[in-house]
Structures are given as C-alpha cells and as structure tokens.
Design an enzyme around this catalytic site. Structure first.
Site, PDB file in Angstrom:
ATOM      1  N   ASP A 540      -7.607   3.356   6.697  1.00 31.31           N
ATOM      2  CA  ASP A 540      -7.349   2.054   6.086  1.00 31.31           C
ATOM      3  C   ASP A 540      -6.317   2.225   4.966  1.00 31.31           C
ATOM      4  OD1 ASP A 540      -7.633  -0.635   5.564  1.00 31.31           O
ATOM      5  OD2 ASP A 540      -9.532  -0.445   4.498  1.00 31.31           O
ATOM      6  N   GLU A 543      -0.523   1.387   4.429  1.00 27.65           N
ATOM      7  CA  GLU A 543       0.830   0.819   4.528  1.00 27.65           C
ATOM      8  C   GLU A 543       1.904   1.667   3.811  1.00 27.65           C
ATOM      9  OE1 GLU A 543      -2.146  -1.683   5.697  1.00 27.65           O
ATOM     10  OE2 GLU A 543      -1.955  -0.971   3.645  1.00 27.65           O
TER      11      GLU A 543
END
Length: 966
Positions: A540, A543
């Site tokens: 998770d 980015e």
C-alpha cells in the site's frame, strides 16, 4: 499556483510570413559552449534623430509599395482560389489574425495555452503565435472546454528531411526550423518506424545526439520485419505527419498531421485524430468505462488520493482501446512514465502531452477488441496465474485492533458456514506502524492466528507500506539500520537520504530501482516470515505516498521541481504528497520514474515471495503501471460506503481487465463511512463476481462482515459467496486464458458483440469470459433491474428459463437474495459443489451446465492444476479438457494429459434448451437415468462419472424424435 515560466513576447519566435522570410539564422550558427541565444534578436538602441529619419524613410517606402500594389490590383483582380493565410500576429493589441482561424471547427481546435489556472488573454495567445477566439459560453476560459487559444492550421512543426528503408521498417530525420514557446527545443530528431508484427507497429522518435530517459520495462526486441502487415504507413513531409491506416478497410488509426509536434527537453506533445468517439482505458481514473471525448483531460502521475472524478489516481496506464466504425478495434500504447496529460476532444482526437522521456508508441491492429488486448500484453507482459486461494473470499479491516478480535471474526465465519479463504490485517497489527513488526501487546497471538488459519486451509495476508522509520534508536530497527548501511534509500538532490513522513513518523523510502534493494527487501520479508508465516503481501501507499510535500527539508527550486509545463496534477505540483521530483534513485531522478514505484516494489515483493513460500506469490498493490499484472493484482482504492461507489466499481474493474490486471476488485461494502444492510448485501452479490473479492472496512466504522447483519442479510451474502465458490472451476479457467493468451476475466459486453454499438457504453453489466452475463442491482430500494441483452438466445443461470433478445433492454426481477445471471447460448460451464474454502471445494465433483444454441451446439473448457505450483502451465503440470456438444452428443476430450485429470469427476450435467423429452440417455454407451422438466434444465444423473487421464474422450448422448434445439 501552477509551476511554469511564462515567456514574454520578446522571447517567442513568431512564425508569421514576414518573419519567415527575414529570419536567416540557424542552429548551425551556435558555437559549442555558447550560452543559449534569445529566440528573437534584440533590437539595438538608437537615438531620437535616427529614429525620426528611419520612420520618415519607412513612410516613403510604404507609400510607394501601396501605390504599386494598387495599380497591380487594378490590372490583376484577386484570385478566388484558396491560399495559405499568414499566421496571426498582434498589432498594437488589436489582435489581427487570419480568416482561417474562424474556419477551424470548435472540435478541431488544439489548445495552444494548456497551462492550468490561467485566464488566457488575446495578447498572451498571440505571443504564442496562435489563434484566439473567445468562447461565447462565458468570460473565463474553462479548463475542460473549447480552448480560446489554439494552433493555426499552418502552425510551424517539424519537417521530414529524409526517410529510408531498413531491415525492420523505416528511419527518418526530422528538423525544426522555428523555436517554440517552451525552452530547450530539440531541433533534430530521429524517426524510427518498426514493422514488428503483422498486427503491431512501433514508432520511436528520439534525440539522435543525446540519450534521453526511456522506461525500463522489458518489451520484445524484434529482429525480423513483419511479412504481411495489416497496416500501411504514410508520411507528410512538411509539416511532418505520420498516418497509419488499416489496410483492409482504409480506416485511419493515427494521423499526427492535425496539430504541430513539440519535442523540447521537458515538453513533448503529439496529437492524432481518432476514428470514432469510442475510447477506453487510460487509467487510473474514476470515470465511466467509455471515456467522454468532450474536452476531457486525463492526467497521469501516481497519487495517493481517494477515488474521485477528474483526478490523477494511484496508477498510470497510457494505453487506450478504440473502436472503429465497422466494429473493428485497435489499441495505442504510449511507453512513457513521465507526468502527462491525455486530452480527448470531440473532433474526435487525442493529444499526448508529456514532460520528459521520448515518444515511443505502439499501435495494435486487433482487429477484434480481445485480440487488441492480447497484442498489448504481448508487449508489456501477460498476467500471472494466481494461486488458487486468491480467488476465494477475503476479509479485512483497518481497526480490528487486536489479533484476538481478528480471530473471533474468522471463527464467526466458520460457525455460520460462510466461505472464507483469506484473512487480512491493516497497519494496526504493527508495532507503532513499523514495517516487519507486530504489536507485542494487541497482536501477541498473531503467529498462532496465522497457524490456525493454515490448519483450516485458510491463509493470511499482511499490509506493508514502503516508508521505513529512520527515527528509532540506532541498532534497534534492523530494516533502517541495514538499509542505510547498504545505501538502498532514495536520496535528495544533495545525495543525503530523503526524509518524508508516513504512519510511523519520519521515514526513508526504499529505492526499488536498485537491485540491492530487492535483496534487502527479501531479507526483511524472510526475517518476518520466520516469526509470522504469512501467505501473501498487500503493498500500500506505494505511489509513493508522503505526508510532506517533497521532504522534511522541502525541495530545491529547479527545473525538475518546477518544469516549464506542469500537467493537471492534483495540487498543481509534482511533489504534492510524494517525494521531491529531483530526488535521486539508482537508474534516474524521481521526476522520470515516480509512477514506476509501485511496479518496482511489486517486482521486489514477487521475487521475494517466490523464494520464501516456494509457491505462486499473492500480492495486491495500490499503485500500478503497465506490466503490473505479471507481479500483482490491484484493488480500486479507498472507496466509500455509497451506492455511487458500488456502481463505479464496474467500470474500474473492466478498465483494469483491458489494462492487463485481471485480478481486480473494489472494497466490498465500502471502506470509508458506515454501510447499510441493503448496500452491503447488494455489494456482496456484485463482489462475488469481482475477479478479486475482498470485504474491507475502515477504522471505527460499524462492522460489515457478513456475520454482522440480520439472519436474512447474512443468508443472502452467504448464498452469493457460495455461488462464487461453485463457479471456481470456470473462474480458474478464465484466469488461465488471461495468463496464456491475455484474455479478459471480467469482460465488457462490447468485446463479445463488437458490431452492436448499444454495448459500447454498457458498464453496469459485464460478462465472465464469453458466456456468463452478470446484471447486478446498483440502486437502493430496488427489487428489479433493467439489463441489456445482445441479440441471441440467453438462459437464466438459476432456472434454465430462456429468453430470445433482438438486442434490447429487459426488466428482470431482483429480490434481495438474488443476483441475475444469464448464460449465453452455445456454452459449457464447469461448476462445483461449493464448500467453506476453495481447498475443500476444489476436491468436489463437477456439475456441467450446458446452454444449447439454436442448432443444438455448445462448447467449453476446463483448466486444472494443483493451484499453487509456480509455472504449472509452462512446466506442463496441468490438465486441459475441452467440451463440445453437437448432434445430440456431448463429448469431453483431454487435450493435455496430467495426473491432475485423474482427480476430476463429473457428477451431474444440466442441458438448457432441450425442447422435447429424450427417449433415452447414454453415458459412455451406458444408459443413464435423467429427469426432464418442461422449460427447465435437464438434470442428468451421471452416477459420479470419472474422466480418467488415460481416456481421451467421454460421451453423453441422448436421442429423441426431436433434435436438440432451443
């Protein structure tokens, strides 16, 4: 405020006819090492007297020219033929511009001033030598509307100076003679056109003198030119244009001559026409499956943000599928990882606008949509075959708070007999949110929980965030201490470890572009696996997400942080909620490889799990990039418990299937906010048909496991999950085809009905594979649903009742405990008696469901292996069985023989579409009992029929006076 440098008119080289004739300077005049010269020569200073003399002389000359021109006009009236008007130019603010500007249709106006948050004035537009026509729809230029400032039809671009044949295609030289309004134009370019396959064309436009950044993913290297290409390639010399057509139909798939080509150091732009308005892909965005071409800008730059419209989200996928007017399809892939805008406009046309890298793109000729996706995945890589339990039901929440609470949820599911294969934990299992730890207080029994799951043929998945705490006492936190020693963290522009902030506080970020980081990551996973024997990993926040903008110490003020053009990124800056664009990584600056971070972390995790578990890795990643499907699945992010989020999950799921990541789903019942019982029931019914099905909840929200609701709701959810488990053989076979051939698992209707334009916009229904139509309820308070049925014969999956559609919408009953499923004619679907785990279910006998076509035919298949061995297909450790029905006979043929085939038994078969009761039925030449129900399926008791591997065929025959038909 947007980060760009606004150039003054004096810094812009006009391309008007007057300047074109007088400008004789070229780049050849620049000497090596000289500073960059201004785009226009500076006017020398002069005295007032000299100015007056010059002005007087100019008036005399102009008068003479006017007089001669008048005499010439009298004797030679103007021609009525078309001509090329001069480019627009501003004269004392009057904004004179050629008539050709007003003749450009609105849909074909290509934005000359794409910067965000700027009200474009006439002077600003003419400073860029472009047309200016203010929209009548308001006095402020809207970002997603008709541009007020747009290119003239003859706007200067590159010229094709030469083109020659090569072994693989063609190589050309492009030259730009006029500067653009962005700095550091690359004036000379190399064009390379590669005829790689009959249905695949590659084009690269590069700087021949200086190596530029290229995306570091593996793509095929082809050494032999396509022998019979299905495309033709034409060139326009000046201004340069590239035109690609489908040979068979003449359809234009690419035409770059419609707008100028830009190729500066930090600004690349290319436009093309589209054959129709039907365009799909271009993830990751929350939108309809069919993109809107009404001035729709899709920005790509990986970003941590809950799904919302018109925003760049977690992943970047610069690929689109386009439908053509005759039902053919093609695809386009721009291999570029820099921040970009992709602009769709109603011409229809598309503009690619990137701030780095090169122009490197592929065109895939299909001609059907499924073939296009297969050809795209031939380039970026086909998805991995998932481990069997990945296709079971998953439960997770942020906020179990203790391992005992987690354990109690698992036990409740068992007590109610609700299937569950996987239990997850979010970050609350960690000790102070530190990766590779577990809370010694609240989660002290976590190792025992995991072992209990595995004893019950269940599995455990844990979350990991990439941020590694750097603020623990020296010697107390091995992941950071060892990482610092090995030098595997991302550095700032000064070469020091870049410090951000995530859940554990101040953190460093592993540089997954460094092979040494992959080994360090494996060591950390192995050390933790020795304590908690997890089965899969959820990556998770990759980015990567950062609670700072850039770093603890900010970011430098340079051209990487503030490029001349910034795409429409949420927040307006590249560093927003991530690390500095100028940060240094092993293979490049973060500016170039930011959107690859999730892919590279998935590669490191996949490699580590192969070594640790010796089984197929299970990984779910939030950030994704092309080729991600080879390493992980994806979920659609932090959605909310709202009906809108339920509905938008379908276009998200379909989009990721065409992007090559079929292991995809949304958080069932919603992540943020508290769900309702009705919403959770309907979401569980739809979620049972996500390829990846997980119920996930946020902290401090009401419980939403199936056991948390009323008996009626609990039963409805249980039945939906059991239905999924019964279809596991079919679903597993679909994933096999995705892995081997690049097919979709969740399939848009248009893929199977490409000539039916009514299917092009459908994203409230979908197919599993080719045959199973899912029509869920997506609105509150409904006991019915309206679905579209393409032309043909369809059967209710549950009852066998048939309906014949001419290609129409049909209203279906949808009580709270039912999801509508229909079988397409001509299919054979293998199902199985379900159980509470897929390990137990997979040992159950098969039940074949046959939906006969009008002429009594059907076909289907079954792929089977042990469910977990790495590369089972590649190492021939599998069985593959093909089913056919024709002339009142069903035959199964073992096309690939393996020990696994000996475990496959057929208990029953149902035939939908038998009009008359058969006189008798035989199975392998032995008479068998059967039941015939009018307008109902034909349950056929086959007495636990065995398909032994040493037999190549099985027959089920039935005879009657009436042939097998509808």
């Amino acid at each position: 405020m947007v980060s760009y440098e606004r150039l003054t008119p004096e810094e812009v080289h006009f391309s008007g006819a007057a300047l074109l004739d007088n400008d004789e300077s070229t780049d050849a005049d620049l000497k090596e090492g000289d500073p960059e010269l201004p785009l226009l020569p500076q006017s020398p200073r002069c005295s007032i007297t000299a100015a007056l003399l010059t002005l007087g002389g100019l008036i005399v000359v102009l008068s003479a020219v006017w007089l001669l021109g008048t005499l010439f006009w009298i004797h030679n009236p103007p021609s009525t033929e078309s001509h090329r008007p001069p480019s627009p130019k501003s004269q004392n603010g009057t904004g004179l511009q050629p008539e050709s500007c007003s003749q450009v249709p609105e849909g074909w106006r290509f934005d000359c001033y794409p910067e965000r948050n700027v009200v474009v004035t006439e002077d600003m537009c003419h400073a860029r030598n472009c047309c200016f026509i203010q929209s009548s729809r308001g006095n402020v230029s809207a970002q997603n509307g008709v541009p007020w400032c747009f290119y003239t039809p003859d706007y200067p671009s590159y010229e094709l100076m030469s083109i020659v044949d090569t072994e693989m295609g063609k190589v050309g030289k492009l030259l730009r003679n006029k500067k653009t309004y962005y700095p550091k134009d690359i004036d000379a370019l190399q064009l390379e056109v590669l005829f790689e396959e009959d249905h695949r064309l590659r084009v690269k436009i590069t700087d021949p003198t200086e190596k530029r950044y290229e995306v570091p993913i593996d793509v095929p290297v082809v050494h032999k030119r396509a022998s019979n290409p299905s495309y033709t390639v034409d060139f326009i010399k000046e201004p340069f244009g590239l035109i690609v057509k489908r040979t068979q139909t003449g359809a234009v798939l690419l035409n770059t001559s419609i707008a100028p080509l830009f190729y500066a150091d930090q600004f690349l732009q290319m436009s093309s026409s589209l054959p129709t308005r039907f365009i799909y892909g271009l993830g990751e965005h929350r939108s309809n499956f069919l993109h809107d071409v009404q001035w729709n800008t899709l920005t790509m730059w990986a970003r941590d943000v809950p799904p919302m419209e018109l925003t760049n989200l977690y992943g970047v996928h610069p690929f689109y599928l386009s439908m053509e007017a005759d039902g053919n399809a093609h695809g386009f892939f721009m291999l570029n990882s820099n921040a970009m805008d992709v602009v769709l406009q109603p011409a229809p046309a598309v503009t690619w606008r990137m701030i780095g890298g090169i122009l490197d793109f592929y065109i895939f000729l299909g001609p059907d949509p499924s073939s296009v996706i297969g050809q795209y995945l031939d380039v970026v890589g086909k998805p991995a075959m998932p481990i069997y339990w990945a296709l079971g039901y998953h439960l997770c929440r942020w906020g179990y708070k203790t391992s005992n609470k987690t354990w109690s949820v698992v036990k409740e599911m068992r007590n109610y007999g609700i299937p569950q294969d996987v239990q997850w934990n979010d970050i609350d299992y960690m000790d102070r949110s530190l990766d590779f730890t577990y809370d010694p207080s609240g989660f002290s029994t976590l190792p025992d929980l995991v072992k209990d799951l595995q004893r019950h043929d269940q599995h455990y998945v844990m979350i990991l965030d990439p941020g590694i705490s750097n603020s623990q006492p020296p010697g107390s936190y091995w992941p950071f201490d060892e990482g610092k020693k090995k030098g595997i963290f991302i550095n700032d522009s000064n070469g020091d470890i870049l410090i951000g902030k995530v859940w554990p506080g101040l953190t460093a970020f592993p540089d997954f572009s460094n092979p040494d980081t992959h080994e360090w990551w494996y060591q950390n996973l192995q050390r933790f696996h020795n304590k908690v024997p997890f089965d899969g990993v959820w990556i998770d926040m990759n980015e990567p997400s950062n609670f700072f903008d850039g770093s603890l110490n900010g970011c430098p003020d340079n051209e990487l942080e503030n490029p001349p053009y910034t795409p429409g990124i949420l927040g307006g800056t590249l560093k927003g909620k991530t690390v500095c664009a100028s940060a240094r990584q092993k293979i490049s600056v973060h500016y170039n490889i930011h959107s690859l971070y999730g892919l590279m972390e998935a590669q490191a995790t996949e490699s580590a799990l192969r070594r640790i578990t010796k089984k197929r890795p299970f990984i779910i990643s939030r950030s994704t990039f092309p080729s991600q499907g080879k390493y992980s699945g994806h979920w659609l992010g932090d959605n909310r418990s709202q009906w809108k989020d339920l509905a938008t999950s379908i276009p998200g799921m379909l989009t990721f299937n065409i992007l090559g990541i079929p292991l995809i789903g949304a958080d069932i019942c919603g992540f943020g906010g508290s769900t309702t019982e009705e919403l959770c029931v309907r979401w569980t019914q739809l979620g049972a048909f996500y390829p990846f099905t997980r119920n996930h909840n946020s902290i401090d929200e009401q419980d939403q496991e199936p056991t948390a609701f009323s008996p009626a709701a609990r039963t409805a959810m249980k039945e939906a999950i059991l239905l999924r488990y019964s279809l596991f053989p079919h679903l597993y076979t679909l994933f096999h085809h995705a892995h081997v051939s690049g097919r979709t698992v969740a399939t848009p209707l248009l893929f199977q009905f490409p000539t039916d334009e009514k299917t092009y916009g459908i994203d409230k229904q979908f197919l599993w594979g080719k045959s199973l139509l899912v029509t869920p309820v997506l609105d509150a308070g409904r006991d019915y649903v309206v679905g579209y049925f393409p032309k043909g014969l369809w059967y209710d999956f549950h009852t066998g009742n048939s309906l014949i559609s001419s290609g129409e919408e049909i209203k279906l009953e949808a009580p709270a405990d039912k999801i509508n499923l229909h079988l397409r004619e001509g299919s054979v679907i293998p199902t199985q008696r379900p159980n509470t785990t897929l390990w137990v279910s997979s040992g159950q006998p098969l039940h074949l469901i046959v939906s006969l076509s009008e002429d009594g035919r059907a076909k289907g298949d079954l792929y089977w292996d042990d469910g977990e061995t790495i590369d089972s297909y590649e190492s021939n450790q599998y069985a593959y069985i093909y089913f056919t029905v024709e002339q009142n006979t069903m035959m199964s043929e073992v096309l690939h023989n393996h020990e696994e085939a000996t475990y496959i038994t057929v208990e029953t078969a149902s035939f939908y579409g038998v009009k008359a009761k058969p006189e008798n039925v035989t199975v392998n030449s032995q008479e068998a009992a059967f039941t015939y129900l009018d307008n109902q399926p034909v349950p056929l008791n086959a007495n636990e029929l065995v398909l032994p591997a040493h037999h190549s065929h099985m027959w089920i025959c039935f005879t009657s006076e009436t042939a097998v038909s509808e």
